[in-house]
Design a protein around this motif. Structure first.
Motif, PDB file in Angstrom:
ATOM      1  N   UNK A   1       7.843  17.327  20.195  1.00  0.00           N
ATOM      2  CA  UNK A   1       8.984  17.354  20.234  1.00  0.00           C
ATOM      3  C   UNK A   1       9.426  16.745  18.834  1.00  0.00           C
ATOM      4  N   UNK A   2      10.717  17.039  18.177  1.00  0.00           N
ATOM      5  CA  UNK A   2      10.854  16.366  16.983  1.00  0.00           C
ATOM      6  C   UNK A   2      11.232  14.878  17.123  1.00  0.00           C
ATOM      7  N   UNK A   3      10.768  14.111  15.977  1.00  0.00           N
ATOM      8  CA  UNK A   3      11.062  12.833  16.210  1.00  0.00           C
ATOM      9  C   UNK A   3      10.336  11.954  16.737  1.00  0.00           C
ATOM     10  N   UNK A   4      10.090  12.095  18.167  1.00  0.00           N
ATOM     11  CA  UNK A   4       9.267  11.270  18.814  1.00  0.00           C
ATOM     12  C   UNK A   4       8.724  12.132  20.120  1.00  0.00           C
ATOM     13  N   UNK A   5       7.530  12.522  19.865  1.00  0.00           N
ATOM     14  CA  UNK A   5       6.826  13.412  20.953  1.00  0.00           C
ATOM     15  C   UNK A   5       6.848  12.748  22.555  1.00  0.00           C
ATOM     16  N   UNK A   6       6.522  13.774  23.526  1.00  0.00           N
ATOM     17  CA  UNK A   6       6.637  13.378  24.737  1.00  0.00           C
ATOM     18  C   UNK A   6       5.912  12.090  25.131  1.00  0.00           C
ATOM     19  N   UNK A   7       4.633  12.186  24.494  1.00  0.00           N
ATOM     20  CA  UNK A   7       3.719  11.195  24.832  1.00  0.00           C
ATOM     21  C   UNK A   7       4.034   9.889  24.218  1.00  0.00           C
ATOM     22  N   UNK A   8       4.863   9.788  23.137  1.00  0.00           N
ATOM     23  CA  UNK A   8       5.803   8.775  22.804  1.00  0.00           C
ATOM     24  C   UNK A   8       6.738   8.046  23.601  1.00  0.00           C
ATOM     25  N   UNK A   9       7.334   9.087  24.118  1.00  0.00           N
ATOM     26  CA  UNK A   9       8.684   8.743  25.209  1.00  0.00           C
ATOM     27  C   UNK A   9       7.802   8.123  26.298  1.00  0.00           C
ATOM     28  N   UNK A  10       6.682   8.673  26.818  1.00  0.00           N
ATOM     29  CA  UNK A  10       6.000   7.889  28.078  1.00  0.00           C
ATOM     30  C   UNK A  10       5.545   6.589  27.617  1.00  0.00           C
ATOM     31  N   UNK A  11       5.148   6.346  26.392  1.00  0.00           N
ATOM     32  CA  UNK A  11       4.478   4.919  26.160  1.00  0.00           C
ATOM     33  C   UNK A  11       5.618   4.044  26.083  1.00  0.00           C
ATOM     34  N   UNK A  12       6.951   4.509  25.277  1.00  0.00           N
ATOM     35  CA  UNK A  12       7.812   3.662  25.419  1.00  0.00           C
ATOM     36  C   UNK A  12       8.572   3.006  26.835  1.00  0.00           C
ATOM     37  N   UNK A  13       8.385   3.830  27.671  1.00  0.00           N
ATOM     38  CA  UNK A  13       8.840   3.629  29.147  1.00  0.00           C
ATOM     39  C   UNK A  13       8.006   2.882  29.505  1.00  0.00           C
ATOM     40  N   UNK A  14       6.520   2.932  29.489  1.00  0.00           N
ATOM     41  CA  UNK A  14       5.633   2.081  30.110  1.00  0.00           C
ATOM     42  C   UNK A  14       5.697   0.754  29.460  1.00  0.00           C
ATOM     43  N   UNK A  15       5.895   0.582  28.157  1.00  0.00           N
ATOM     44  CA  UNK A  15       5.975  -0.712  27.465  1.00  0.00           C
ATOM     45  C   UNK A  15       7.265  -1.413  27.882  1.00  0.00           C
TER      46      UNK A  15
END
Length: 73
Positions: free
Chosen positions: A54-68
């Motif tokens: 994805x542009x900006x933040x990839x799906x793995x980054x979203x998942x990491x943010x949700x886990x944090x």
């Protein structure tokens, strides 16, 4: 049920949203990772469907943010 779809490819995102809405699901669709993470953290969703690239933040980054944030969805 409420689902967040984060997909930058317009045809894919629109097709997925249409099918889910026709099945009776409430769907929010966003086109980039930054908006996806923001919505995932500020709204209540039962499920998130994340594109990996994805542009900006990839799906793995979203998942990491949700886990944090210990966001349960």
């Amino acid at each position: 049920m409420k689902i967040l779809v984060v997909e930058d490819e317009p045809k894919t995102g629109d097709y997925l949203k249409q099918g889910l809405v026709e099945a009776g699901v409430v769907v929010d669709l966003v086109r980039n990772g930054t908006d996806g993470l923001h919505l995932a953290l500020t709204e209540a969703y039962d499920l998130a469907i994340l594109d990996v690239m994805l542009p900006g933040l990839d799906g793995w980054g979203i998942l990491a943010g949700l886990r944090r944030a210990r966001k349960d969805l």
